[in-house]
Design a protein around this motif. Structure first.
Motif, PDB file in Angstrom:
ATOM      1  N   GLY A 187       0.779  -1.228   0.000  1.00 38.32           N
ATOM      2  CA  GLY A 187       0.000   0.000   0.000  1.00 38.32           C
ATOM      3  C   GLY A 187       0.809   1.276   0.000  1.00 38.32           C
ATOM      4  O   GLY A 187       0.274   2.353   0.287  1.00 38.32           O
ATOM      5  N   LYS A 188       2.074   1.195  -0.340  1.00 35.48           N
ATOM      6  CA  LYS A 188       2.920   2.382  -0.359  1.00 35.48           C
ATOM      7  C   LYS A 188       2.863   3.032  -1.731  1.00 35.48           C
ATOM      8  O   LYS A 188       2.929   2.356  -2.754  1.00 35.48           O
ATOM      9  CB  LYS A 188       4.361   2.011  -0.017  1.00 35.48           C
ATOM     10  N   ALA A 189       2.719   4.346  -1.768  1.00 34.23           N
ATOM     11  CA  ALA A 189       2.689   5.091  -3.022  1.00 34.23           C
ATOM     12  C   ALA A 189       3.879   6.043  -3.053  1.00 34.23           C
ATOM     13  O   ALA A 189       4.085   6.820  -2.115  1.00 34.23           O
ATOM     14  CB  ALA A 189       1.388   5.862  -3.165  1.00 34.23           C
ATOM     15  N   ILE A 190       4.669   5.978  -4.116  1.00 34.67           N
ATOM     16  CA  ILE A 190       5.856   6.817  -4.266  1.00 34.67           C
ATOM     17  C   ILE A 190       5.577   7.831  -5.369  1.00 34.67           C
ATOM     18  O   ILE A 190       5.274   7.459  -6.503  1.00 34.67           O
ATOM     19  CB  ILE A 190       7.083   5.954  -4.591  1.00 34.67           C
ATOM     20  N   ASP A 191       5.674   9.101  -5.028  1.00 33.97           N
ATOM     21  CA  ASP A 191       5.341  10.172  -5.967  1.00 33.97           C
ATOM     22  C   ASP A 191       6.562  10.766  -6.657  1.00 33.97           C
ATOM     23  O   ASP A 191       6.443  11.750  -7.379  1.00 33.97           O
ATOM     24  CB  ASP A 191       4.580  11.284  -5.234  1.00 33.97           C
ATOM     25  N   ILE A 192       7.729  10.206  -6.428  1.00 33.02           N
ATOM     26  CA  ILE A 192       8.953  10.687  -7.065  1.00 33.02           C
ATOM     27  C   ILE A 192       8.998  10.177  -8.505  1.00 33.02           C
ATOM     28  O   ILE A 192       8.714   9.002  -8.752  1.00 33.02           O
ATOM     29  CB  ILE A 192      10.185  10.191  -6.280  1.00 33.02           C
ATOM     30  N   PRO A 193       9.347  11.004  -9.488  1.00 31.85           N
ATOM     31  CA  PRO A 193       9.466  10.511 -10.862  1.00 31.85           C
ATOM     32  C   PRO A 193      10.496   9.395 -10.976  1.00 31.85           C
ATOM     33  O   PRO A 193      11.603   9.492 -10.434  1.00 31.85           O
ATOM     34  CB  PRO A 193       9.913  11.758 -11.637  1.00 31.85           C
ATOM     35  N   HIS A 203      24.640  12.805  -7.600  1.00 35.12           N
ATOM     36  CA  HIS A 203      23.876  13.629  -8.532  1.00 35.12           C
ATOM     37  C   HIS A 203      22.390  13.477  -8.208  1.00 35.12           C
ATOM     38  O   HIS A 203      22.026  12.693  -7.335  1.00 35.12           O
ATOM     39  CB  HIS A 203      24.152  13.217  -9.987  1.00 35.12           C
ATOM     40  N   ASP A 204      21.552  14.197  -8.916  1.00 34.37           N
ATOM     41  CA  ASP A 204      20.123  14.161  -8.655  1.00 34.37           C
ATOM     42  C   ASP A 204      19.542  12.843  -9.172  1.00 34.37           C
ATOM     43  O   ASP A 204      19.493  12.598 -10.375  1.00 34.37           O
ATOM     44  CB  ASP A 204      19.432  15.344  -9.336  1.00 34.37           C
ATOM     45  N   ASN A 205      19.107  11.996  -8.243  1.00 35.45           N
ATOM     46  CA  ASN A 205      18.525  10.703  -8.604  1.00 35.45           C
ATOM     47  C   ASN A 205      17.013  10.774  -8.770  1.00 35.45           C
ATOM     48  O   ASN A 205      16.360   9.742  -8.912  1.00 35.45           O
ATOM     49  CB  ASN A 205      18.844   9.666  -7.522  1.00 35.45           C
ATOM     50  N   GLU A 206      16.459  11.953  -8.726  1.00 31.06           N
ATOM     51  CA  GLU A 206      15.000  12.086  -8.744  1.00 31.06           C
ATOM     52  C   GLU A 206      14.521  12.882  -9.952  1.00 31.06           C
ATOM     53  O   GLU A 206      13.477  13.525  -9.910  1.00 31.06           O
ATOM     54  CB  GLU A 206      14.524  12.713  -7.434  1.00 31.06           C
ATOM     55  N   CYS A 207      15.289  12.840 -11.021  1.00 33.61           N
ATOM     56  CA  CYS A 207      14.810  13.385 -12.293  1.00 33.61           C
ATOM     57  C   CYS A 207      14.776  12.246 -13.302  1.00 33.61           C
ATOM     58  O   CYS A 207      15.472  11.240 -13.150  1.00 33.61           O
ATOM     59  CB  CYS A 207      15.692  14.530 -12.786  1.00 33.61           C
ATOM     60  N   VAL A 208      13.951  12.368 -14.307  1.00 27.08           N
ATOM     61  CA  VAL A 208      13.749  11.307 -15.300  1.00 27.08           C
ATOM     62  C   VAL A 208      13.996  11.860 -16.699  1.00 27.08           C
ATOM     63  O   VAL A 208      13.566  12.973 -17.024  1.00 27.08           O
ATOM     64  CB  VAL A 208      12.310  10.744 -15.207  1.00 27.08           C
ATOM     65  N   ILE A 209      14.688  11.072 -17.502  1.00 30.06           N
ATOM     66  CA  ILE A 209      14.911  11.390 -18.909  1.00 30.06           C
ATOM     67  C   ILE A 209      14.258  10.302 -19.752  1.00 30.06           C
ATOM     68  O   ILE A 209      14.491   9.118 -19.529  1.00 30.06           O
ATOM     69  CB  ILE A 209      16.417  11.441 -19.257  1.00 30.06           C
ATOM     70  N   SER A 210      13.429  10.693 -20.710  1.00 31.88           N
ATOM     71  CA  SER A 210      12.928   9.758 -21.725  1.00 31.88           C
ATOM     72  C   SER A 210      13.440  10.231 -23.080  1.00 31.88           C
ATOM     73  O   SER A 210      13.781  11.403 -23.252  1.00 31.88           O
ATOM     74  CB  SER A 210      11.401   9.695 -21.718  1.00 31.88           C
ATOM     75  N   GLU A 211      13.472   9.325 -24.041  1.00 32.26           N
ATOM     76  CA  GLU A 211      14.094   9.660 -25.326  1.00 32.26           C
ATOM     77  C   GLU A 211      13.404   8.933 -26.479  1.00 32.26           C
ATOM     78  O   GLU A 211      12.756   7.904 -26.295  1.00 32.26           O
ATOM     79  CB  GLU A 211      15.588   9.292 -25.287  1.00 32.26           C
ATOM     80  N   TRP A 212      13.552   9.516 -27.659  1.00 30.14           N
ATOM     81  CA  TRP A 212      13.100   8.851 -28.879  1.00 30.14           C
ATOM     82  C   TRP A 212      13.771   9.476 -30.085  1.00 30.14           C
ATOM     83  O   TRP A 212      13.951  10.697 -30.160  1.00 30.14           O
ATOM     84  CB  TRP A 212      11.583   8.935 -29.043  1.00 30.14           C
ATOM     85  N   ASP A 213      14.152   8.633 -31.024  1.00 26.38           N
ATOM     86  CA  ASP A 213      14.690   9.062 -32.312  1.00 26.38           C
ATOM     87  C   ASP A 213      14.097   8.125 -33.351  1.00 26.38           C
ATOM     88  O   ASP A 213      14.358   6.930 -33.336  1.00 26.38           O
ATOM     89  CB  ASP A 213      16.221   8.973 -32.309  1.00 26.38           C
ATOM     90  N   TYR A 214      13.262   8.663 -34.235  1.00 26.88           N
ATOM     91  CA  TYR A 214      12.493   7.830 -35.163  1.00 26.88           C
ATOM     92  C   TYR A 214      13.280   7.394 -36.388  1.00 26.88           C
ATOM     93  O   TYR A 214      12.757   6.674 -37.261  1.00 26.88           O
ATOM     94  CB  TYR A 214      11.252   8.602 -35.641  1.00 26.88           C
ATOM     95  N   ARG A 215      14.555   7.775 -36.506  1.00 29.93           N
ATOM     96  CA  ARG A 215      15.310   7.515 -37.735  1.00 29.93           C
ATOM     97  C   ARG A 215      15.841   6.082 -37.779  1.00 29.93           C
ATOM     98  O   ARG A 215      16.154   5.486 -36.750  1.00 29.93           O
ATOM     99  CB  ARG A 215      16.460   8.512 -37.855  1.00 29.93           C
ATOM    100  N   GLU A 216      15.988   5.554 -38.999  1.00 28.61           N
ATOM    101  CA  GLU A 216      16.468   4.194 -39.232  1.00 28.61           C
ATOM    102  C   GLU A 216      17.562   4.211 -40.292  1.00 28.61           C
ATOM    103  O   GLU A 216      17.662   5.165 -41.082  1.00 28.61           O
ATOM    104  CB  GLU A 216      15.318   3.299 -39.711  1.00 28.61           C
TER     105      GLU A 216
END
Length: 800
Positions: free
Chosen positions: A501-507, A547-560
């Motif tokens: 029942g624990k909820a974590i709100d950190i990204p 360093h800051d462990n509470e930030c999130v990076i997502s990525e995408w590159d559509y090229r082939e």
């Protein structure tokens, strides 16, 4: 023997005879310690019996075909040999140690966004009084789990997301940056940029199989490179995944490294004894996924067309544009019953696998990868009919009106009906129905685990690869960094080790799931991924040491790859990176000169992401907004440097096929907002919850200061003030020069024997510099459940 099917016995006996006699001799000696004379006699007798049984079973086997895919699969052989010879009991020290190891039940859906769980909707105010999705089993699992409420996929596209989830590596490191790059004929077009990276990938199943002795099986949607089925570095194609498919006619598990959910569904339907209707009634069309009739709703391309209209583009003699013929264009109510849906058929495979894995009394890892609620969004009547009369009460976000999209890098869907609330609510009927159907079968899986008394020693993971727009921003599908597309559920259950029942709100990021699995199964020494175990948040040990462990990076590159050294598309042709820190989100392409608009949102005050604080507003934005944009960009810069590796994945232009200056330099030079002689990341710095390290409570946060105009900024001093200043220390950059288009980092450390010292603070940081008045940064202590005071929220709202 009754618990092992005939085909398995047949397979075991034949392969055992194929093994060299010395190898059989040594294996038996190791496992049972039989004396030499007795062992020799037993081997001769066994050989005679094996020959007799082999001839008998091969003769009687259906179609006289030997089940050959597992001919060299040692894990299965060892398990079957032990069970046959000991009457089904594990009676060696090796097997006892195996019993103590942890199992993994990894349940994944496809395209299920974060808020499509009933208990989550109960917590979101805009669902009050609205029709909610019914997910009693996921609700129960959430109560028994630790849930990550701000969990983000590494990439909002199927194959890149799944490859990152399986390996814990960034998209740049896996090489799987598009769906087609799982195919060998595509990634081999450029070995350095893609092929070599893909061949080096190592999944958690490979590690569990090779290093821990787990028996691993995987059912459902795969959408990853085939080499992850096999042992890493294997030259003889020994498998890490024992089975991945099911023969519904013979009720046997099978393996096929080219199988997909479409083929599995057709095989399941083909095995049905029911008489199934194929004739069209009324406005029905043929579902391209299962070949049977369905009734389309408004957002289906063939809605209103004559019955049985082929879903073909005009270039092939059809009625439609190419984009209208994708799976996204198939939406409605199926004519087939629930027992012949893709979800039900997959659950059948998975439940049979659980029976088999549990009976073998060895550690196991089972992945159940549901295709739903991914398109085609055609749900069975059992669930569709429940939501159809309730559809007018569905919540539709105000962002369905896509006018705000003019100030973004994205476009609304080409179908204008995606901005029609009534049409979207019909579409939501199918989506909600598909989610509830998955929930039902998740309940069956968890019940099976409970009946086998394996709850305490099984780590259960529930997540999704990415989300679904569902009309938000006037869009279908995923591929954006908007919350609906990139924010996904994550639950972890392990009684006694992971709180209920624990909820974590950190990204948090999906590349951390890999490390978390290896951490809890005791296999951390084999973790060479880019992620970090989420145990740091579960056990509340994170204090941002380096360093800051509470930030999130997502990525995408559509090229082939094109095959001639180039890539399709252009560098920076879409937003390539998302940065999330606290309530702030930045979306940015990796090309300094890209004409796309940068995007930044304060999610707390703009939850529908309709007010882009950059883009057209960038040149007139306030100093506070500019400071946040530079801050998020600095966090991205630091992340890329840590992920760069010895190959220079984010610094070497070669990984963009020579275009540009490398991601790090391109991001550093990108700036579509106004420039400032001095910028600061925060004027109020919220200290996160401290962690107990030794005998002290410690917490680190970071301040960034920089300059984007020409010339040099001289920082005379950065000092602490206030009655509680003795609880803090500063390190890193505390004085000196900052050149144009660069920044510096200041580490702010709290340390005390009492964590309550971080409340009611009187402490601030004074920055004296050459560009005018001193900058004062007020430090604010951690507040349980909310890091932002009401005063600060009011101020942020005014700034936004």
């Amino acid at each position: 023997r009754s618990s092992i099917n005939n085909k398995q016995i047949q397979h075991f006996r034949i392969v055992h005879l194929m093994m060299p006699f010395d190898e059989r001799f040594n294996v038996e000696d190791h496992r049972y310690g039989i004396s030499a004379n007795k062992r020799m006699l037993k081997n001769y007798l066994r050989t005679f019996v094996f020959v007799t049984f082999a001839v008998f079973f091969v003769t009687c086997a259906e179609g006289s075909q030997m089940h050959t895919p597992d001919e060299d699969f040692r894990t299965e052989l060892a398990s079957l040999r032990s069970r046959i010879q000991s009457g089904g009991e594990m009676n060696t020290a090796i097997d006892e140690s195996m019993k103590e190891k942890m199992n993994i039940l990894f349940i994944m859906t496809d395209q299920q966004r974060f808020d499509m769980i009933g208990s989550v909707q109960e917590q979101i105010s805009h669902y009050n009084g609205k029709t909610k999705v019914n997910t009693p089993n996921l609700d129960k699992l959430m109560k028994e789990s630790t849930s990550f409420m701000r969990h983000y996929t590494q990439c909002p596209v199927c194959a890149p997301a799944r490859s990152a989830l399986s390996t814990g590596c960034t998209i740049e490191r896996t090489g799987v940056q598009t769906n087609d790059l799982v195919n060998e004929d595509v990634y081999d077009l450029d070995s350095q940029l893609f092929g070599e990276k893909i061949q080096r990938m190592r999944s958690f199943d490979q590690i569990l199989s090779e290093e821990q002795g787990h028996t691993c099986e995987y059912y459902g949607k795969w959408h990853q490179p085939k080499n992850l089925y096999y042992q890493s570095g294997s030259t003889n194609q020994e498998r890490s995944i024992r089975y991945n498919a099911y023969d519904f006619k013979r009720n046997n598990p099978t393996f096929d490294d080219s199988v997909n959910v479409h083929q599995e569904l057709l095989a399941c339907i083909d095995a049905s004894q029911d008489i199934l209707r194929k004739g069209i009634i009324g406005p029905e069309q043929i579902n391209t996924f299962n070949g049977f009739p369905y009734t389309p709703t408004k957002l289906d391309s063939r809605y209103g067309y004559p019955a049985d209209t082929p879903l073909k583009p005009k270039s092939e003699g059809g009625e439609f544009k190419k984009w209208q013929t994708s799976q996204n264009a198939v939406i409605g109510r199926d004519s087939l019953g629930e027992e012949l849906s893709s979800t039900h058929c997959l659950a059948t495979s998975a439940l049979n696998a659980m029976d088999r894995l549990i009976s073998e009394n060895r550690p196991w890892s089972l992945t159940v990868s549901f295709n739903s609620p991914h398109p085609p969004m055609v749900s069975t009547g059992e669930y569709f009919d429940k939501y159809w009369p309730l559809r007018d009460n569905f919540f539709v976000p105000p962002s369905i009106n896509a006018e705000h999209m003019a100030n973004t890098a994205y476009n609304p869907d080409r179908d204008p009906n995606v901005q029609d609330e009534g049409a979207v609510k019909e579409w939501m009927t199918s989506y909600y129905a598909l989610v509830e159907e998955v929930d039902h079968h998740v309940g069956r899986l968890l019940q099976k685990l409970a009946e086998a008394d394996q709850i305490k020693n099984t780590l259960v993971i529930f997540t999704s690869d990415h989300g679904e727009s569902l009309g938000a921003h006037g869009r279908k599908g995923k591929t954006t960094f908007f919350e609906e597309s990139v924010h996904v559920p994550l639950m972890l259950r392990l009684p006694g080790k992971i709180p209920e029942g624990k909820a974590i709100d950190i990204p948090t990021s999906s590349i951390d799931v890999f490390s978390t699995i290896l951490d809890y199964v005791g296999c951390k020494e084999h973790d060479e991924s880019d992620g970090k175990s989420l145990r740091r948040f579960i056990d509340e040990t994170n204090h941002n040491n380096a360093h800051d462990n509470e930030c999130v990076i997502s990525e995408w590159d559509y090229r082939e790859p094109t095959g001639d050294g180039d890539l399709t598309g252009t560098l920076g042709g879409t937003p390539n990176f998302m940065v999330v820190k606290g309530n702030w989100k930045l979306m940015i392409p990796k090309h300094a000169a890209s004409p796309l608009k940068d995007q930044m949102y304060n999610i707390d005050h703009d939850p529908y992401e309709m007010n882009n604080l950059l883009g057209d507003n960038g040149l007139s934005a306030s100093k506070e907004i500019i400071g946040k944009a530079e801050y998020l960009k600095a966090l991205l810069h630091g992340w890329m440097e840590r992920m760069d590796g010895s190959e220079g994945l984010y610094s070497d232009p070669i990984f963009n096929a020579g275009e540009g200056r490398g991601d790090i330099d391109e991001i550093n030079l990108r700036r579509t907002w106004r420039r400032l002689p001095v910028w600061i990341s925060d004027t109020k710095l919220v200290m996160g919850k401290p962690a107990l390290v030794g005998s002290s409570y410690i917490r680190n946060e970071f301040i960034y200061i920089g300059r984007t105009t020409e010339g040099s900024l001289e920082v005379h001093s950065i000092v602490l003030e206030g009655t509680n200043s003795d609880l803090f220390s500063l390190s890193g950059f505390v004085a000196g020069n900052i050149e144009a288009e660069t920044h510096k980092q200041v580490k702010v450390k709290f340390q005390s024997n009492d964590h309550n010292d971080l409340t009611g603070l009187d402490v601030r940081i004074r920055v004296s510099h050459s560009e005018g008045e001193d900058i004062l940064i007020q430090l604010q202590g951690y507040v349980a459940g909310d890091k932002t005071s009401s005063e600060e929220k009011d101020e942020q709202a005014a700034v936004s």
